[in-house]
Scaffold this motif. Structure first.
Motif, short mmCIF file in Angstrom:
data_model
loop_
_atom_site.label_atom_id
_atom_site.label_comp_id
_atom_site.label_asym_id
_atom_site.label_seq_id
_atom_site.Cartn_x
_atom_site.Cartn_y
_atom_site.Cartn_z
N ILE A 13 0.94 -0.99 -0.27
CA ILE A 13 0.14 0.05 0.18
C ILE A 13 0.87 1.01 -0.08
CG2 ILE A 13 -1.75 1.62 1.39
CD1 ILE A 13 -2.01 -1.71 2.85
N ALA A 14 0.31 2.11 -0.96
CA ALA A 14 1.41 3.46 -0.29
C ALA A 14 0.59 4.31 -0.44
CB ALA A 14 1.44 3.92 -2.35
N ILE A 15 0.94 5.36 0.68
CA ILE A 15 0.44 7.06 1.33
C ILE A 15 1.63 7.93 0.32
CG2 ILE A 15 0.34 7.86 3.37
CD1 ILE A 15 -0.26 5.15 4.76
N GLU A 16 -0.26 8.68 0.22
CA GLU A 16 0.52 10.47 0.13
C GLU A 16 -0.09 11.04 0.77
OE1 GLU A 16 -0.74 10.53 -4.25
OE2 GLU A 16 0.82 8.89 -4.83
N SER A 17 0.11 11.60 1.95
CA SER A 17 -0.31 12.03 2.62
C SER A 17 0.10 13.82 2.96
CB SER A 17 0.07 11.98 4.47
OG SER A 17 1.12 11.67 4.40
N LEU A 18 -0.57 14.85 3.57
CA LEU A 18 -0.35 16.34 3.41
C LEU A 18 0.76 16.02 4.80
CD1 LEU A 18 -3.67 16.84 3.74
CD2 LEU A 18 -1.97 17.43 1.32
N TYR A 19 1.37 15.40 5.53
CA TYR A 19 1.36 15.73 6.99
C TYR A 19 2.26 13.76 6.51
CZ TYR A 19 -2.02 19.40 8.11
OH TYR A 19 -2.85 20.22 7.53
N PRO A 20 3.27 14.75 7.83
CA PRO A 20 4.57 14.04 7.99
C PRO A 20 3.49 11.98 8.96
CG PRO A 20 4.91 15.32 9.39
CD PRO A 20 4.16 15.50 8.76
N ASP A 21 3.20 12.88 10.12
CA ASP A 21 2.47 12.16 11.16
C ASP A 21 2.49 10.47 11.05
OD1 ASP A 21 1.83 14.99 11.57
OD2 ASP A 21 1.96 14.74 13.53
N VAL A 22 1.62 10.19 9.92
CA VAL A 22 1.10 9.26 9.55
C VAL A 22 1.64 8.10 9.14
CG1 VAL A 22 0.15 9.73 7.51
CG2 VAL A 22 -1.10 7.60 8.20
N HIS A 23 3.04 8.12 8.86
CA HIS A 23 4.52 7.70 8.04
C HIS A 23 5.11 7.38 9.65
CE1 HIS A 23 3.81 8.52 3.95
NE2 HIS A 23 3.28 9.57 4.14
N ALA A 24 4.78 7.90 10.55
CA ALA A 24 5.61 7.80 12.12
C ALA A 24 4.56 7.06 12.42
CB ALA A 24 5.66 8.67 12.54
N TYR A 25 3.20 7.00 12.67
CA TYR A 25 2.42 5.75 13.11
C TYR A 25 2.47 4.54 11.90
CZ TYR A 25 -1.70 4.70 15.38
OH TYR A 25 -3.34 4.41 16.06
N TRP A 26 2.87 4.39 10.67
CA TRP A 26 2.73 2.92 9.88
C TRP A 26 4.03 2.47 9.98
CZ3 TRP A 26 -0.73 1.27 6.05
CH2 TRP A 26 -1.97 1.99 5.95
N ASP A 27 5.47 2.94 10.73
CA ASP A 27 6.62 2.83 10.43
C ASP A 27 6.85 1.23 10.68
OD1 ASP A 27 9.02 4.17 10.22
OD2 ASP A 27 9.76 2.82 11.41
N ALA A 28 6.24 0.59 11.68
CA ALA A 28 6.15 -0.36 11.63
C ALA A 28 5.98 -1.70 10.64
CB ALA A 28 5.68 -1.53 13.21
N TYR A 29 5.55 -0.97 9.44
CA TYR A 29 5.14 -1.53 8.24
C TYR A 29 5.81 -1.53 6.80
CZ TYR A 29 1.44 -3.75 11.61
OH TYR A 29 0.73 -4.46 12.31
N ARG A 30 6.98 -0.51 6.97
CA ARG A 30 7.22 0.37 5.78
C ARG A 30 7.51 -1.32 5.06
NH1 ARG A 30 8.17 4.75 5.05
NH2 ARG A 30 8.30 6.22 7.68
N TRP A 31 7.75 -1.34 3.39
CA TRP A 31 7.85 -2.42 2.53
C TRP A 31 8.81 -1.49 1.69
CZ3 TRP A 31 7.59 -7.45 3.68
CH2 TRP A 31 7.69 -8.43 2.67
N GLU A 32 9.50 -1.70 0.58
CA GLU A 32 9.97 -1.58 -0.82
C GLU A 32 8.94 -2.77 -1.64
OE1 GLU A 32 11.76 0.09 -1.63
OE2 GLU A 32 12.34 0.56 1.40
N GLY A 33 8.66 -1.69 -2.67
CA GLY A 33 7.83 -2.70 -3.91
C GLY A 33 6.69 -2.18 -4.57
#
Length: 244
Positions: A13-33
């Motif tokens: 899943i790709a996320i395009e957000s207005l703020y950076p906070d959600v990427h810290a919230y989802w950090d444990a699920y980061r993936w390449e592909g």
């Protein structure tokens, strides 16, 4: 615009957000592909979440709370994720899921019933054998060979959960009681509660897919009803009743 790629319930899943906070919230699920779906937010999505929150506060008779835009964006992305995943044979269910020896047990009930307390007792009883998959909003991915309970970033106020996908052995409907008792129940008995606890999409097509997934879940997994106290014996009774 802030971007990131993640993997949840075996989907990229790709996320395009207005703020950076959600990427810290989802950090444990980061993936390449290469992503299979993209979630993105707009100011209108944030405004809608603010109005929903205010409406709920007014319904409860309290003054509307002022939430930061970044927090409201996290809610908007949670809603988008839950709306999109039924197309991938996956639905979100309100519950607390714990895995023991590679098999998961999902406890569901109305908020405040004691799901988190009960899975904490499992961890006390079974020690390192018991691993929290998700303490609030796990994903259930249905396959031809069984059901997987999958971790999500939305894992409760204590952030209890792991980036795991574990075969689901049983679903247990929890209630408070004076004694600890567990018994198997039929699909007909379990259906109303599961339908209430699953995320029901606003989109008609996604809702239809979700209802089909609930039917499949009922046909693939054993169901139980547990009446319990907030004591360690409750975990022993539940585990013995469901492990088979």
């Amino acid at each position: 615009m802030y971007t990131g790629t993640y993997r949840i319930a075996e989907r990229i899943i790709a996320i395009e957000s207005l703020y950076p906070d959600v990427h810290a919230y989802w950090d444990a699920y980061r993936w390449e592909g290469e992503p299979e779906l993209t979630l993105c937010t707009t100011p209108a999505d944030i405004a809608l979440e603010r109005e929903k929150s205010a409406s709920e506060d007014r319904r409860l008779g309290v003054a509307p709370r002022a939430f930061p835009d970044a927090y409201l964006e996290e809610l908007a992305l949670y809603r988008q994720l839950a709306e999109r995943m039924p197309a991938y044979d996956t639905m979100l269910m309100h519950g607390s899921a714990v895995a023991v020896d590679g098999e998961a047990y999902l406890f569901t009930a109305k908020s405040g019933t004691g799901k988190s307390t009960h899975t904490r007792l499992w961890r006390e009883l079974l020690g390192s054998r018991a691993v929290m998959v998700n303490d609030d909003k796990p994903m259930l991915r249905l396959t031809d060979t069984g059901v997987l309970v999958c971790g999500t970033p939305y894992n409760g106020k204590h952030r209890l959960g792991e980036n795991l996908s574990v075969p689901l052995k049983a679903v247990c409907i929890l209630s408070r009681g004076a004694e600890n008792t567990i018994c198997p129940i039929t699909a007909r008995e379990g259906y109303p509660v599961l339908l209430q606890q699953v995320y029901r999409p606003a989109n008609a097509r996604a809702l239809e897919q979700t209802l089909g997934l609930v039917d499949r879940l009922l046909g693939q997994v054993k169901l139980y009803r547990l009446s319990c106290t907030p004591e360690l014996q409750a975990a022993q009774v539940a585990y013995n009743g469901m492990k088979g």
